[in-house]
Scaffold this motif. Structure first.
Motif, mmCIF file in Angstrom:
data_model
loop_
_atom_site.group_PDB
_atom_site.id
_atom_site.type_symbol
_atom_site.label_atom_id
_atom_site.label_comp_id
_atom_site.label_asym_id
_atom_site.label_seq_id
_atom_site.Cartn_x
_atom_site.Cartn_y
_atom_site.Cartn_z
ATOM 1 N N ASP A 257 0.816 -1.218 0.000
ATOM 2 C CA ASP A 257 0.000 0.000 0.000
ATOM 3 C C ASP A 257 0.850 1.268 0.000
ATOM 4 N N LEU A 258 2.046 1.182 0.576
ATOM 5 C CA LEU A 258 2.939 2.338 0.612
ATOM 6 C C LEU A 258 3.762 2.481 -0.664
ATOM 7 N N GLY A 259 3.673 1.502 -1.554
ATOM 8 C CA GLY A 259 4.373 1.597 -2.827
ATOM 9 C C GLY A 259 5.609 0.731 -2.946
ATOM 10 N N PHE A 260 5.883 -0.075 -1.933
ATOM 11 C CA PHE A 260 7.043 -0.960 -2.011
ATOM 12 C C PHE A 260 6.723 -2.138 -2.912
ATOM 13 N N GLN A 261 7.678 -2.497 -3.731
ATOM 14 C CA GLN A 261 7.494 -3.640 -4.617
ATOM 15 C C GLN A 261 7.708 -4.950 -3.853
ATOM 16 N N TYR A 262 8.566 -4.903 -2.850
ATOM 17 C CA TYR A 262 8.887 -6.090 -2.060
ATOM 18 C C TYR A 262 8.751 -5.775 -0.573
ATOM 19 N N PRO A 263 7.987 -6.558 0.174
ATOM 20 C CA PRO A 263 7.825 -6.318 1.611
ATOM 21 C C PRO A 263 9.158 -6.348 2.372
ATOM 22 N N GLN A 264 10.110 -7.130 1.896
ATOM 23 C CA GLN A 264 11.400 -7.207 2.579
ATOM 24 C C GLN A 264 12.118 -5.852 2.538
ATOM 25 N N HIS A 265 11.967 -5.148 1.422
ATOM 26 C CA HIS A 265 12.578 -3.825 1.308
ATOM 27 C C HIS A 265 11.956 -2.876 2.320
ATOM 28 N N PHE A 266 10.647 -2.941 2.454
ATOM 29 C CA PHE A 266 9.950 -2.120 3.444
ATOM 30 C C PHE A 266 10.449 -2.449 4.849
ATOM 31 N N SER A 267 10.543 -3.737 5.171
ATOM 32 C CA SER A 267 10.975 -4.139 6.510
ATOM 33 C C SER A 267 12.388 -3.654 6.814
ATOM 34 N N ARG A 268 13.281 -3.757 5.836
ATOM 35 C CA ARG A 268 14.659 -3.279 6.035
ATOM 36 C C ARG A 268 14.682 -1.770 6.266
ATOM 37 N N GLN A 269 13.922 -1.045 5.466
ATOM 38 C CA GLN A 269 13.899 0.403 5.612
ATOM 39 C C GLN A 269 13.280 0.803 6.948
ATOM 40 N N PHE A 270 12.203 0.156 7.329
ATOM 41 C CA PHE A 270 11.548 0.441 8.601
ATOM 42 C C PHE A 270 12.525 0.209 9.753
ATOM 43 N N LYS A 271 13.234 -0.918 9.703
ATOM 44 C CA LYS A 271 14.181 -1.251 10.772
ATOM 45 C C LYS A 271 15.367 -0.289 10.779
ATOM 46 N N ARG A 272 15.829 0.121 9.609
ATOM 47 C CA ARG A 272 16.937 1.069 9.521
ATOM 48 C C ARG A 272 16.576 2.384 10.208
ATOM 49 N N ILE A 273 15.332 2.817 10.055
ATOM 50 C CA ILE A 273 14.900 4.101 10.602
ATOM 51 C C ILE A 273 14.501 3.995 12.073
ATOM 52 N N THR A 274 13.808 2.917 12.440
ATOM 53 C CA THR A 274 13.281 2.810 13.807
ATOM 54 C C THR A 274 14.132 1.962 14.740
ATOM 55 N N GLY A 275 14.947 1.083 14.178
ATOM 56 C CA GLY A 275 15.747 0.188 15.009
ATOM 57 C C GLY A 275 15.077 -1.126 15.324
ATOM 58 N N VAL A 276 13.807 -1.268 14.928
ATOM 59 C CA VAL A 276 13.072 -2.525 15.134
ATOM 60 C C VAL A 276 12.312 -2.878 13.861
ATOM 61 N N SER A 277 12.005 -4.139 13.706
ATOM 62 C CA SER A 277 11.235 -4.568 12.540
ATOM 63 C C SER A 277 9.779 -4.133 12.705
ATOM 64 N N PRO A 278 9.015 -4.101 11.622
ATOM 65 C CA PRO A 278 7.593 -3.753 11.738
ATOM 66 C C PRO A 278 6.841 -4.693 12.692
ATOM 67 N N THR A 279 7.162 -5.959 12.654
ATOM 68 C CA THR A 279 6.495 -6.927 13.532
ATOM 69 C C THR A 279 6.841 -6.650 14.994
ATOM 70 N N GLU A 280 8.107 -6.379 15.276
ATOM 71 C CA GLU A 280 8.525 -6.054 16.639
ATOM 72 C C GLU A 280 7.862 -4.769 17.107
ATOM 73 N N PHE A 281 7.768 -3.792 16.214
ATOM 74 C CA PHE A 281 7.111 -2.524 16.562
ATOM 75 C C PHE A 281 5.661 -2.766 16.966
ATOM 76 N N ARG A 282 4.970 -3.572 16.200
ATOM 77 C CA ARG A 282 3.563 -3.856 16.484
ATOM 78 C C ARG A 282 3.414 -4.598 17.815
ATOM 79 N N GLN A 283 4.310 -5.520 18.105
ATOM 80 C CA GLN A 283 4.225 -6.312 19.333
ATOM 81 C C GLN A 283 4.508 -5.478 20.571
ATOM 82 N N ASN A 284 5.370 -4.468 20.419
ATOM 83 C CA ASN A 284 5.715 -3.622 21.572
ATOM 84 C C ASN A 284 4.703 -2.525 21.708
#
Length: 106
Positions: free
Chosen positions: A79-106
């Motif tokens: 939905d955000l325009g990423f072609q591959y979810p893995q790219h989104f996860s890497r970028q999210f983790k690079r910026i926040t320090g945690v994966s999207p799944t970890e962010f949601r769990q915390n």
């Protein structure tokens, strides 16, 4: 800055993100400026380059979706325009320090 933020919001809320990730050149063109000059203006106003500003905006949207919906990470990425979810996860983790799944769990 206000026009840039409005353009960002319209890009993501208007469905244009289905065309892919936004570029600095895309927003510079909308403002009738060269990409270099546009980037310099954003850096002067915010202290970060335009690409970082766009990335941070996408992460804020993703954080909101992760906390307010049960949408899976891949769906949010697409939905955000990423072609591959893995790219989104890497970028999210690079910026926040945690994966999207970890962010949601915390």
């Amino acid at each position: 800055m206000a026009r840039f933020e409005k353009s960002l919001r319209e890009y993501f809320e208007g469905g244009e993100c289905r065309e892919g990730l936004p570029s600095v050149a895309y927003f510079a063109d909308k403002a009738n400026l060269s990409a270099g000059y546009f980037g310099d203006l954003i850096k002067k106003k915010t202290g970060i380059n335009a690409k970082e500003f766009i990335d941070n905006y996408m992460v804020r949207l993703a954080k909101h979706r992760l906390l307010s919906t049960d949408d899976d990470v891949a769906g949010i990425a697409y939905d955000l325009g990423f072609q591959y979810p893995q790219h989104f996860s890497r970028q999210f983790k690079r910026i926040t320090g945690v994966s999207p799944t970890e962010f949601r769990q915390n």
